[in-house]
Design a protein around this motif. Structure first.
Motif, short mmCIF file in Angstrom:
data_model
loop_
_atom_site.label_atom_id
_atom_site.label_comp_id
_atom_site.label_asym_id
_atom_site.label_seq_id
_atom_site.Cartn_x
_atom_site.Cartn_y
_atom_site.Cartn_z
N PHE A 226 110.54 -58.93 58.61
CA PHE A 226 110.45 -59.48 57.25
C PHE A 226 111.31 -58.69 56.29
N GLN A 227 111.81 -59.41 55.30
CA GLN A 227 112.62 -58.77 54.26
C GLN A 227 111.76 -57.76 53.50
N ILE A 228 110.52 -58.16 53.19
CA ILE A 228 109.56 -57.23 52.58
C ILE A 228 108.70 -56.67 53.72
N GLU B 123 122.10 -60.20 56.49
CA GLU B 123 122.58 -58.90 56.04
C GLU B 123 123.50 -59.06 54.84
N HIS B 124 123.27 -58.22 53.83
CA HIS B 124 124.12 -58.27 52.65
C HIS B 124 125.29 -57.30 52.75
N ASP B 125 125.08 -56.23 53.52
CA ASP B 125 126.09 -55.18 53.61
C ASP B 125 127.20 -55.63 54.57
N ARG C 156 115.21 -79.14 47.01
CA ARG C 156 115.61 -79.02 48.40
C ARG C 156 116.35 -77.70 48.58
N ILE C 157 115.70 -76.77 49.28
CA ILE C 157 116.28 -75.44 49.43
C ILE C 157 117.23 -75.40 50.63
N ILE C 158 116.84 -76.01 51.72
CA ILE C 158 117.72 -76.12 52.89
C ILE C 158 118.13 -77.58 53.00
N ASP D 68 115.46 -59.75 59.11
CA ASP D 68 115.79 -60.16 57.75
C ASP D 68 116.11 -58.93 56.91
N GLU D 69 117.38 -58.73 56.63
CA GLU D 69 117.88 -57.61 55.82
C GLU D 69 117.29 -56.27 56.26
N PRO D 70 117.56 -55.87 57.50
CA PRO D 70 116.96 -54.63 58.00
C PRO D 70 117.45 -53.38 57.28
N SER E 148 112.22 -78.79 51.68
CA SER E 148 112.04 -78.90 50.24
C SER E 148 110.75 -78.21 49.83
N PHE E 149 110.81 -77.55 48.69
CA PHE E 149 109.59 -77.05 48.06
C PHE E 149 109.36 -77.94 46.85
N GLY E 150 108.37 -78.77 46.90
CA GLY E 150 108.20 -79.75 45.84
C GLY E 150 109.41 -80.66 45.82
N GLY F 201 125.17 -64.82 52.84
CA GLY F 201 125.10 -65.81 51.77
C GLY F 201 124.52 -65.16 50.55
N PRO F 202 124.82 -65.72 49.37
CA PRO F 202 124.35 -65.10 48.12
C PRO F 202 122.83 -65.15 48.00
N ASN F 203 122.30 -64.42 47.05
CA ASN F 203 120.85 -64.42 46.80
C ASN F 203 120.36 -65.83 46.53
N GLY F 204 119.24 -66.14 47.15
CA GLY F 204 118.66 -67.45 46.90
C GLY F 204 119.31 -68.58 47.68
N ALA F 205 120.23 -68.24 48.60
CA ALA F 205 120.92 -69.28 49.37
C ALA F 205 119.96 -69.96 50.34
N GLY F 206 118.89 -69.28 50.68
CA GLY F 206 117.91 -69.87 51.61
C GLY F 206 117.87 -69.18 52.95
N LYS F 207 118.38 -67.96 53.03
CA LYS F 207 118.45 -67.25 54.32
C LYS F 207 117.05 -66.94 54.86
N SER F 208 116.21 -66.39 53.98
CA SER F 208 114.85 -66.08 54.44
C SER F 208 114.08 -67.35 54.77
N THR F 209 114.32 -68.38 53.98
CA THR F 209 113.66 -69.66 54.25
C THR F 209 114.06 -70.17 55.64
N LEU F 210 115.34 -70.01 55.96
CA LEU F 210 115.82 -70.43 57.28
C LEU F 210 115.06 -69.67 58.38
N1 ATP Z 1 107.40 -70.80 49.56
C1 ATP Z 1 108.29 -71.13 48.60
N2 ATP Z 1 107.93 -71.98 47.62
C2 ATP Z 1 108.81 -72.33 46.66
N3 ATP Z 1 110.07 -71.89 46.59
C3 ATP Z 1 110.50 -71.04 47.54
C4 ATP Z 1 109.62 -70.62 48.60
N4 ATP Z 1 110.30 -69.76 49.40
C5 ATP Z 1 111.52 -69.67 48.87
N5 ATP Z 1 111.66 -70.43 47.76
C6 ATP Z 1 112.86 -70.58 46.97
O1 ATP Z 1 113.91 -70.90 47.83
C7 ATP Z 1 115.11 -70.28 47.42
C8 ATP Z 1 115.71 -69.55 48.59
O2 ATP Z 1 114.89 -68.43 48.87
P1 ATP Z 1 115.18 -67.46 50.09
O3 ATP Z 1 114.18 -66.37 50.01
O4 ATP Z 1 115.26 -68.23 51.33
O5 ATP Z 1 116.61 -66.91 49.70
P2 ATP Z 1 117.45 -65.76 50.40
O6 ATP Z 1 118.75 -66.37 50.78
O7 ATP Z 1 116.69 -65.11 51.46
O8 ATP Z 1 117.67 -64.79 49.17
P3 ATP Z 1 117.68 -63.19 49.14
O9 ATP Z 1 119.08 -62.78 49.46
O10 ATP Z 1 117.35 -62.88 47.72
O11 ATP Z 1 116.69 -62.70 50.09
C9 ATP Z 1 114.79 -69.40 46.25
O12 ATP Z 1 115.17 -70.09 45.08
C10 ATP Z 1 113.29 -69.28 46.30
O13 ATP Z 1 112.76 -69.15 45.02
#
Ligand code: ATP
Ligand code: MG
Lengths: 420, 251
Positions: free
Chosen positions: B87-89, B205-207, B20-22, B174-176, B15-17, B39-48
């Motif tokens: 890293f994605q970036i 990967e999105h592609d 709950r992202i994951i 992450d999204e190479p 959770s961020f605050g 998974g779609p944008n914002g699904a939490g892949k990078s967070t994972l």
């Molecule tokens: N450090 C953080 N603090 C607060 N919110 C965060 C943080 N990191 C990610 N989030 C939020 O968690 C959600 C998932 O982000 P994440 O980057 O994991 O998505 P993603 O699946 O990788 O998306 P994308 O395909 O755009 O890369 C987003 O809504 C993002 O704003």
């Protein structure tokens, strides 16, 4: 350094040693030796500071803590030598001071290097205040107002150096300067040195190539404290007295300005900076009460117009020189020189006249500048000063324009050459 | 091949605050497989990825690397256990040359650690290995250029290079291929295929063409939950996935 040339650094070191050995014979006045000794101290101090700022990306506002505490420890050790309690030759005192700098660096670094950026800077300022404040409390160690003094002509004699004459001190400082600079340079070439650059560029990635960025910062910080302590010891030997000023904010600010003026991007940048800063402050303070004002203005100009410092300015000219295109810049630089001289003349007259009038002790308004006598409260100096400043401002616009054009032209030629 | 999974996530939450992202992610990455996470944008892949690599600590749940509990461990410790990530970036050492970037990824794994008594120009083994890596990345030509001066595709290649250089056997990418042209993507796919040989690869990967070309298995992440895992064909056929995700893109 030019990559690939293995002998260039060695030749540089050899040439430096020869020049350092000859210098006191060429300039053997007391004044010259005093200047040279302070340059040596400043160089070691500035190089140690750049291990943090330039190499690790850590902006410290309290580097004098390690310098000063190293110096105090060296002087206490010197007094122990004089009293016969410590059988150490005086020229080796910097080892003691360096170890003190290292010890304090380990303790304070352990706390402050957990963070970087602004928080690190703030912690360094906090520790600087803390140590400055404790100099008022721990009077035995810091010696109160009078500080601690000693007599360097004591203890076992090393290499026939009685340590009486300035020249003996010069050789000790020069030797320590060469050794310290060499060691600090070699550290930049080690895995730790490289990873310090990596932490500076991108701490996030460093954590994913096996390194703890905090450990990298901590080690660099502690080592930098060691060399600052050596510089402080040289200061103690040179002046035979040290006061709480040596741990103070002013010295911390000085070393920051030295490193910045010289440029933090190149190993030798802070050396240049220490030379320019120390020489300017010694020379200026001999002529004018307002010397700190001039140094401040100079620092601001460097920050604004040459953010990579003097070494950065020199470095951008290297490819120009190599391509033999310097002549395309020189006319514009000539104008820049005229502009600078005009602005400087105006500024000096205005600043000196104001300073003269603001001195409570000034009996008359009559003052003397470069052999010309005039009344600071008359209209003439002000008309001249403000007039020169106005003319300089006009010239400045034209100069910026011309320098910009000349550089565009040179860049065009440089990329043109690269393409063919 | 080892029978135990390379990576195992059990009920991982983050959770961020108050958000709950994951939300209770479960995932097993088999040893030696190429596993794609979609998974779609914002699904939490990078967070994972941030959770697995130690960049973030999970709010609850357990993460294992080869049966070893790495939940909440510092990233550099996880890295030393043989897991590396990109890293994605793009995250490079911009002010260093390309070859020095790679060397920075080699000092620790090759045993030089925090040494301040060994001179890098003399570390022949590091130099040879770095040049080998550059050769494989096809960046030899650019070896002495500042990393910040590389083209985007070259920076992405170097990003992968930094990730694999140290010899980690579990690689997270992450999204190479994000932001690459068709031909650049094709080259990147070949590069990833070559570099991940005999290793475990997890990639976001999105592609979809890249996913179906490279991946042995695919997991679908939706709103912080793994809703399906299977071979590319199973995932294509999965109703829930079609509705939730693929439907949007493939239809
Ligand atoms: N450090 C953080 N603090 C607060 N919110 C965060 C943080 N990191 C990610 N989030 C939020 O968690 C959600 C998932 O982000 P994440 O980057 O994991 O998505 P993603 O699946 O990788 O998306 P994308 O395909 O755009 O890369 C987003 O809504 C993002 O704003
Ligand atoms: Mg992402």
């Amino acid at each position: 350094m030019i990559p690939g040339n293995r002998f260039l650094p060695l030749m540089l070191v050899a040439a430096t040693i020869v020049i350092l050995a000859l210098l006191p014979h060429l300039f053997n006045s007391r004044y010259a030796l005093t200047l040279l000794n302070q340059l040596g101290i400043g160089i070691v101090f500035a190089l140690s500071y750049n291990m943090l700022l330039g190499q690790s990306g850590l902006l410290s506002f309290g580097h004098a803590v390690y310098f000063g505490l190293g110096g105090f420890t060296a002087l206490h050790a010197l007094n122990a030598i004089t009293d016969g309690d410590l059988p150490l030759p005086v020229p080796l005192l910097p080892i003691v001071g360096g170890l003190m700098g290292l010890a304090v660096g380990i303790i304070l670094g352990w706390v402050s290097t957990r963070r970087s950026g602004t928080i690190f800077a703030m912690i360094s300022l906090g520790f600087a205040e803390l140590v400055a404040a404790s100099s008022n409390i721990m009077r035995g160690y810091f010696g109160g107002e009078e500080g601690i003094s000693g007599d360097r002509m004591s203890g076992p004699v090393l290499f026939n150096l009685s340590m009486g004459p300035q020249r003996d001190v010069y050789y000790v400082i020069a030797a320590w300067m060469v050794i310290s600079a060499l060691l600090m340079y070699l550290i930049t070439q080690t895995p730790l040195g490289r990873m310090a650059n990596a932490v500076r560029d991108n701490p996030l990635r460093v954590a994913f190539v096996g390194y703890n960025p905090q450990t990298v910062r901590f080690l660099m910080f502690a080592i930098s404290g060691f060399f600052a302590g050596i510089a402080g010891s040289l200061f103690a030997i040179n002046f035979e007295i040290i006061t709480a000023q040596a741990v103070g904010i002013e010295y911390s600010a000085n070393v920051l300005m030295m490193a910045y003026i010289g440029g933090t991007g190149y190993f030798l940048g802070p050396v240049l900076g220490a030379i320019i800063y120390t020489a300017l402050s010694i020379v200026l303070s001999a002529y004018t009460e307002a010397w700190m004002f001039y140094l401040g203005v100079f620092f601001i100009i460097v920050v604004l117009y040459a953010p990579n410092g003097v070494s950065g300015v020199l470095a951008v000219h290297e490819p120009v020189l190599r391509a033999r295109l310097m002549h395309r810049l020189l006319p514009a630089y000539g104008l820049a020189l005229v502009t600078a001289a005009t602005l400087l003349a105006g500024a000096v007259v205005v600043i000196e006249s104001s300073y003269h009038l603001s001195q409570p002790g000034a009996l008359t308004a009559t003052m003397n500048l470069a052999g010309i006598e005039f009344d600071a409260d008359g209209w003439r100096p002000w008309a001249f000063g403000l007039g020169a400043l106005a003319l300089g401002a006009l010239l400045l616009r034209e100069t910026i324009h011309r320098v910009g054009h000349a550089w565009a032209d040179v860049r065009h030629h440089l990329t043109g050459d690269a393409a063919t | 091949m080892n029978a135990s999974p390379a990576i195992r996530l059990q009920d991982v939450e983050k959770s961020f605050g108050s958000i709950r992202i994951i939300q209770g992610a479960n995932l097993e990455v088999r040893d030696g497989e190429r596993h794609a996470i979609i998974g779609p944008n914002g699904a939490g892949k990078s967070t994972l990825f941030n959770l697995i690599s130690g960049h973030l600590a999970p709010t609850s749940g357990r993460i294992e690397l080869r049966d070893r509990d790495i939940t909440g461990m510092a990233p550099y410790k996880i890295n030393r256990l043989g897991l590396s990530r990109s890293f994605q970036i793009t995250t490079l050492f911009h002010r260093m040359s390309v070859v020095e970037n790679i060397r920075c990824a080699l000092y620790y794994p090759m045993g030089y650690r925090y040494s301040f008594w060994r001179l890098c120009p003399r570390l022949k083994d590091v130099h040879e290995r770095a040049d080998e890596v550059l050769e494989r990345l096809e960046l030899t030509r650019r070896r002495d250029v500042m990393a910040g001066m590389l083209s985007y595709a070259e920076q992405r290649a170097l990003e992968i290079g930094l990730t694999v250089a140290g010899g980690a056997d579990v690689i997270l990418l992450d999204e190479p291929t994000a932001g690459m042209s068709h031909s650049e993507t094709a080259r990147a796919v070949e590069l990833i295929r070559m570099l991940s040989e005999n290793k475990t690869l997890v990639m976001v990967e999105h592609d979809m063409s890249v996913v179906f070309e490279l991946a042995d298995r695919v997991s679908v992440l939706l709103y912080g939950e793994v809703i399906a895992t299977g071979t590319p064909n199973e995932i294509k056929a999965n109703r829930r996935v079609q509705e939730a995700y693929l439907g949007v893109e493939v239809a």
